[in-house]
Scaffold this motif. Structure first.
Motif, PDB file in Angstrom:
ATOM      1  N   MET B 420       0.724  -1.150   0.138  1.00  0.00           N
ATOM      2  CA  MET B 420      -0.169   0.092   0.029  1.00  0.00           C
ATOM      3  C   MET B 420       0.743   1.107   0.154  1.00  0.00           C
ATOM      4  O   MET B 420       1.410   1.700   0.952  1.00  0.00           O
ATOM      5  CB  MET B 420      -0.945  -0.160   1.431  1.00  0.00           C
ATOM      6  N   VAL B 421       1.207   1.906  -1.269  1.00  0.00           N
ATOM      7  CA  VAL B 421       1.986   2.996  -1.387  1.00  0.00           C
ATOM      8  C   VAL B 421       1.193   4.103  -1.931  1.00  0.00           C
ATOM      9  O   VAL B 421       0.699   3.902  -3.075  1.00  0.00           O
ATOM     10  CB  VAL B 421       3.229   2.555  -2.267  1.00  0.00           C
ATOM     11  N   GLY B 422       0.982   5.214  -1.302  1.00  0.00           N
ATOM     12  CA  GLY B 422       0.359   6.389  -1.968  1.00  0.00           C
ATOM     13  C   GLY B 422      -0.774   6.694  -1.302  1.00  0.00           C
ATOM     14  O   GLY B 422      -1.397   7.707  -1.680  1.00  0.00           O
ATOM     15  N   SER B 423      -1.056   6.066   0.084  1.00  0.00           N
ATOM     16  CA  SER B 423      -2.215   6.511   0.663  1.00  0.00           C
ATOM     17  C   SER B 423      -1.833   7.360   1.839  1.00  0.00           C
ATOM     18  O   SER B 423      -2.837   8.153   2.327  1.00  0.00           O
ATOM     19  CB  SER B 423      -2.954   5.175   1.182  1.00  0.00           C
ATOM     20  N   PHE B 424      -0.602   7.587   2.198  1.00  0.00           N
ATOM     21  CA  PHE B 424      -0.582   8.468   3.287  1.00  0.00           C
ATOM     22  C   PHE B 424      -0.873   9.742   3.327  1.00  0.00           C
ATOM     23  O   PHE B 424      -1.497  10.391   4.323  1.00  0.00           O
ATOM     24  CB  PHE B 424       0.907   8.480   3.883  1.00  0.00           C
ATOM     25  N   CYS B 425      -0.927  10.399   2.279  1.00  0.00           N
ATOM     26  CA  CYS B 425      -1.189  11.828   2.076  1.00  0.00           C
ATOM     27  C   CYS B 425      -2.670  12.155   2.455  1.00  0.00           C
ATOM     28  O   CYS B 425      -3.046  13.116   2.937  1.00  0.00           O
ATOM     29  CB  CYS B 425      -1.092  12.234   0.534  1.00  0.00           C
ATOM     30  N   THR B 426      -3.613  11.185   2.251  1.00  0.00           N
ATOM     31  CA  THR B 426      -5.001  11.215   2.742  1.00  0.00           C
ATOM     32  C   THR B 426      -5.258  11.508   3.823  1.00  0.00           C
ATOM     33  O   THR B 426      -6.228  12.310   4.469  1.00  0.00           O
ATOM     34  CB  THR B 426      -5.627  10.120   2.314  1.00  0.00           C
ATOM     35  N   TYR B 427      -4.279  11.361   4.870  1.00  0.00           N
ATOM     36  CA  TYR B 427      -4.491  11.674   6.435  1.00  0.00           C
ATOM     37  C   TYR B 427      -4.295  12.922   6.241  1.00  0.00           C
ATOM     38  O   TYR B 427      -5.461  13.805   7.340  1.00  0.00           O
ATOM     39  CB  TYR B 427      -3.526  10.921   7.254  1.00  0.00           C
ATOM     40  N   THR B 428      -3.162  13.699   5.802  1.00  0.00           N
ATOM     41  CA  THR B 428      -3.111  15.222   5.958  1.00  0.00           C
ATOM     42  C   THR B 428      -4.099  15.876   5.128  1.00  0.00           C
ATOM     43  O   THR B 428      -4.766  17.056   5.670  1.00  0.00           O
ATOM     44  CB  THR B 428      -1.683  15.408   5.488  1.00  0.00           C
ATOM     45  N   ILE B 429      -4.567  15.595   4.050  1.00  0.00           N
ATOM     46  CA  ILE B 429      -5.744  15.728   3.384  1.00  0.00           C
ATOM     47  C   ILE B 429      -7.068  16.058   4.214  1.00  0.00           C
ATOM     48  O   ILE B 429      -7.704  16.857   4.070  1.00  0.00           O
ATOM     49  CB  ILE B 429      -5.763  15.378   2.059  1.00  0.00           C
ATOM     50  N   GLY B 430      -7.015  15.060   4.789  1.00  0.00           N
ATOM     51  CA  GLY B 430      -8.145  15.004   5.743  1.00  0.00           C
ATOM     52  C   GLY B 430      -8.300  16.243   6.875  1.00  0.00           C
ATOM     53  O   GLY B 430      -9.229  16.598   7.024  1.00  0.00           O
ATOM     54  N   ASN B 431      -7.097  16.393   7.477  1.00  0.00           N
ATOM     55  CA  ASN B 431      -6.835  17.532   8.368  1.00  0.00           C
ATOM     56  C   ASN B 431      -7.146  18.573   7.550  1.00  0.00           C
ATOM     57  O   ASN B 431      -8.118  19.665   8.212  1.00  0.00           O
ATOM     58  CB  ASN B 431      -5.701  17.448   8.884  1.00  0.00           C
ATOM     59  N   VAL B 432      -6.794  18.833   6.432  1.00  0.00           N
ATOM     60  CA  VAL B 432      -6.945  20.168   5.688  1.00  0.00           C
ATOM     61  C   VAL B 432      -8.491  20.274   5.268  1.00  0.00           C
ATOM     62  O   VAL B 432      -8.890  21.593   5.566  1.00  0.00           O
ATOM     63  CB  VAL B 432      -6.195  20.208   4.331  1.00  0.00           C
ATOM     64  N   ILE B 433      -9.091  19.331   4.803  1.00  0.00           N
ATOM     65  CA  ILE B 433     -10.661  19.408   4.492  1.00  0.00           C
ATOM     66  C   ILE B 433     -11.391  19.825   5.790  1.00  0.00           C
ATOM     67  O   ILE B 433     -12.483  20.668   5.532  1.00  0.00           O
ATOM     68  CB  ILE B 433     -10.958  18.180   3.696  1.00  0.00           C
ATOM     69  N   ALA B 434     -11.086  18.994   6.740  1.00  0.00           N
ATOM     70  CA  ALA B 434     -12.043  19.134   7.982  1.00  0.00           C
ATOM     71  C   ALA B 434     -11.892  20.704   8.272  1.00  0.00           C
ATOM     72  O   ALA B 434     -13.113  21.473   8.680  1.00  0.00           O
ATOM     73  CB  ALA B 434     -11.473  18.193   9.190  1.00  0.00           C
ATOM     74  N   ALA B 435     -10.748  21.217   8.259  1.00  0.00           N
ATOM     75  CA  ALA B 435     -10.633  22.620   8.917  1.00  0.00           C
ATOM     76  C   ALA B 435     -11.221  23.642   7.818  1.00  0.00           C
ATOM     77  O   ALA B 435     -11.969  24.618   8.198  1.00  0.00           O
ATOM     78  CB  ALA B 435      -9.354  23.034   9.153  1.00  0.00           C
ATOM     79  N   GLN B 436     -11.289  23.157   6.371  1.00  0.00           N
ATOM     80  CA  GLN B 436     -11.827  24.276   5.334  1.00  0.00           C
ATOM     81  C   GLN B 436     -13.316  24.175   5.685  1.00  0.00           C
ATOM     82  O   GLN B 436     -13.976  25.192   5.498  1.00  0.00           O
ATOM     83  CB  GLN B 436     -11.289  23.548   3.963  1.00  0.00           C
TER      84      GLN B 436
END
Lengths: 512, 512
Positions: B420-436
């Motif tokens: 599973m390579v390529g999924s880590f960024c989705t955690y940070t993107i989740g943080n960004v979207i939540a705040a947005q």
């Protein structure tokens, strides 16, 4: 890849899909929120359809042919030849059922079941009549499609208990009725044992702890299984390495969790004992019923559950050994009871209306009346409209009771509303086999009952594993019985067991 | 049967099979005895193969063509057209992956995962190197098969977070690093809040009761779901009508069950909010990942979990309102604590080695270093042998810590061993979207934060249901963001949120 490996892979995949169905059903009955029912039903229907498509695919027929050539030199009863023969028979069976009939049956199940739930709640047989008429008509068409020699009911029996027919069951039932009737008469003339203490308050958490301890004690391996709570207890396996049993905890009646748990533990011990070599093969798959199961017939399966429930769980030795643990598990509940009284209480005979609440002596009466009625509905000698009268007359004749309403009579069982006709006899056959096995054990392996008398349940399990469980579906029920007891199904040991039990519990000397 | 119905039936069946896979996986992680793992693995592999065969069958391609003609007059973003387009894209995606590569990846997962478990236990990176080399090589081949314009890592990102590329992530990460670094420096210069009381003894049964109450309170519907215990918490849905969340109860640390439960409840609320019309359609099925899920991307899913975990669960209002209930649920544990201290404790910032134990401020640092390393491994600019040095240097640079061993460094995550390579960024993107999303809510719907301040969590859920959840996978993440917040992914609100949090908890005025 060899022809045999290719066949195994295909059958393994079918077994995988059917085990997945079982997981979905287990979850549905133990864990699933009610709201999930509709989509869960679709998931199960889709997977059963996938298994059917895989079994009936041209590719599978070709793999069976190739595997048969590859295994031609093996013995007729080798695992390989039996797996191939059973696959071939299942394909032929399903090929005989028209697709439209299959679909109509699947649809009818949900409609009829919903109607039955309503009808039963209101004790309104008339409301269920049109649905039951359709069930009977469709089941008759199903029997005709399967084919039979003498009686349409024989076709249905061939699904649940291969080898039995209306004729064989009538002979068996005649013997059982003749043996049980005088015992019932003797019991009715004797004073009833006390059983009030079974209806005290038993906290569910304590029942759960005790039930788990019981299941483990008699040999259910919780490293390869679980015990959970449900409404209608059952056992199901997802291969021998993961066997789930369930029970229920009635807060003011102890029997359901005690004997229900031992019953399901017996089923579970059967599945856990199947030879690992049979895992994911047709010898651990009911390809006719689309069900991943290791036991060879419903009746043989029921024999293992009844053996653990009754021959162990309702024996005097069991409670002599375990009553103190029970008393400790439920402080204050059994201060005025001793092991002997407890043993007599859990063997109390009291004719009643409800099959699933029946004692050992009256249980088969409930079964036999259902089999008689089912076969009469199938051959047209009984009309659906006449069902309540026939039912109530049989209860009067066999148990001396007047059925007060259809809820406690003809509407009590779920089976017919699920298009499940022909399976009831397997409960009584299980009782007969359990006694036949225990009789052989007592005569040929006296060290096993001696061990039971000291609370050592391992030798019994080892014996049953070797004689019955490990074979999975390789041998038929009667093959296993002949190999183990030297004869086919024989009701004599069962009647002797019932006589001895009545003599012991009721002190009715004449009965023994 | 209309072309559209035939297409729907086919896709419904695929969704059924993938939901069955999810049930088997949920059971495996919550209920299954360990002995069942081998046959359960085969069951899951068989069902995924069945779903793949169904999707790639010629018949399915024909049904897509027919459905496309039938839906030609609908709007491009209508549910029907989107469902068809996604099915067509998924078929094209899978058709690009050679069967041999697919099979090799599936085999490698179990081998590499077993090797990783051993290597991690012994903190022995060298033992994992040959397996990781193969994972990298195979993942690169996989990326090449999928296809990309600029960077092989872009191909993998397209699976987990469509729309992101190495270039977009580097821009995002530059902004985040620049914003977070001064906050971290400010926090390190400030005194730490007390948090000792989070590591007292908390009976598991009390944690379970409180966790369930929390999940229900914020809007997780237990009539259509369950909360169970597991080792590594997760959420999974078997359609919106049956959504399972899990948590863990650490007997001497409360955070895992409190914030883990709120996190998974956020995921669960997303799935429970998907429009019933999308049930069993491609708009509730990830056909690229063979996964029955209603959320539109991993990042959008993570935004819902992070929103409930952090924007609700780590807010001062939440504990002002709920601290007394917590104190009552754990008698004697919080006698020397008040709501304000509790709020500060659960927001304490303390750089550490382990991603899954990280606080809000350092969590993204862990993510960004992994993304940098993954993309460098993929394009060959970093060799597997150089991984520990690169890792440890990044931890030194970002968190000022010296990694003591590879167990607490490069061997800590399961992902790579599972290919599973390529999924880590989705955690940070989740943080960004939540705040947005929360920023938009605060600006445009002030009654929602006002309701949160009184403990009314329903208006927030209604808003998120209408804006995000109900659409399922109909719209892309960025389409949803534009519809809801007026702009695509934007890190500014997230940095503002972190600044405000640090200012509030640490009293660091300069940070805000």
């Amino acid at each position: 890849m060899s022809a045999w490996t290719a066949f195994q892979d295909r059958m393994g995949a079918i077994n995988d899909v059917l085990n997945a169905v079982s997981v979905l059903q287990w979850d549905q009955r133990t864990m699933m929120p009610a709201a999930g029912a509709a989509t869960r039903g679709k998931q199960i229907a889709t997977l059963v359809g996938v298994a059917r498509d895989m079994l009936l695919a041209d590719e599978t027929r070709r793999l069976v042919d190739d595997a048969e050539s590859a295994a031609a030199l093996e013995a007729e009863d080798s695992p390989a030849r039996r797996a191939i023969a059973q696959t071939r028979a299942a394909i032929a069976f399903h090929a005989r059922i028209p697709a439209a009939l299959q679909m109509r049956r699947a649809e009818l199940k949900s409609v009829a079941n919903a109607a039955w739930i309503q009808a039963r709640a209101g004790s309104d047989f008339a409301a269920f009549v049109p649905h039951l008429r359709e069930v009977v008509a469709l089941t008759r068409a199903y029997a005709d499609a399967i084919g039979y020699e003498h009686h349409p009911y024989d076709a249905l029996l061939s699904i649940y208990e291969p080898g039995e027919t209306v004729a064989t069951l009538q002979a068996l039932f005649g013997t059982l009725r003749a043996g049980i009737a005088p015992l019932l008469a003797a019991v009715r003339a004797a004073p009833e044992p006390r059983a009030d203490f079974l209806e005290r308050e038993f906290p569910k958490a304590h029942q759960a702890d005790f039930a788990l301890a019981l299941a483990r004690m008699v040999g259910f391996d919780t490293a390869r299984g679980r015990l959970d709570e449900t409404v209608h207890p059952f056992e199901v396996s997802f291969t021998r390495e993961d066997v789930r049993i369930t029970t229920r905890y009635n807060p003011d009646f102890l029997n359901a969790s005690l004997f229900g748990t031992l019953h399901e533990a017996g089923h579970g011990i059967y599945e856990q004992g199947v030879d690992p070599a049979h895992t994911r093969t047709p010898l651990a798959t009911d390809l006719v019923g689309y069900y991943a199961v290791g036991g060879t017939s419903f009746g043989m399966h029921e024999s293992q559950s009844r053996l653990y429930e009754n021959h162990l769980g309702r024996s005097s030795a069991f409670w002599r050994l375990n009553f103190e643990a029970l008393r400790a598990a439920f402080p204050g509940r059994f201060d005025d009871v001793d092991a002997g009284s407890f043993y007599r209480a859990v063997n109390r005979v009291r004719p009643g209306f409800i099959r699933i609440e029946a004692d050992e002596l009256t249980y088969d009466m409930h079964i036999m009346l259902r089999v008689d009625i089912e076969s009469a509905l199938l051959d047209g000698s009984l009309d659906v409209a006449g069902l309540p009268d026939a039912w109530n007359a049989a209860i009067r004749r066999d148990l001396g009771l007047e059925v007060p309403d259809d809820r406690r009579g003809v509407l009590q069982d779920v089976h017919w509303s699920n298009c499940m006709v022909g399976s009831f006899c397997t409960y009584t056959i299980g009782n007969v086999i359990a006694a036949q096995l225990m009789d052989t054990i007592r005569r040929t392996r006296p060290e096993i009952p001696a061990a039971l008398d000291t609370g050592d349940y391992a030798p019994l399990k080892s014996y049953l594993n070797a004689a019955i469980h490990r074979h999975g579906r390789r041998f038929t029920r009667d093959e296993l019985l002949v190999r183990t007891t030297g004869r086919r199904l024989d009701p004599a040991p069962y009647l002797a067991y019932l006589r001895a039990k009545v003599a012991d519990v009721y002190g009715v000397a004449g009965a023994a």
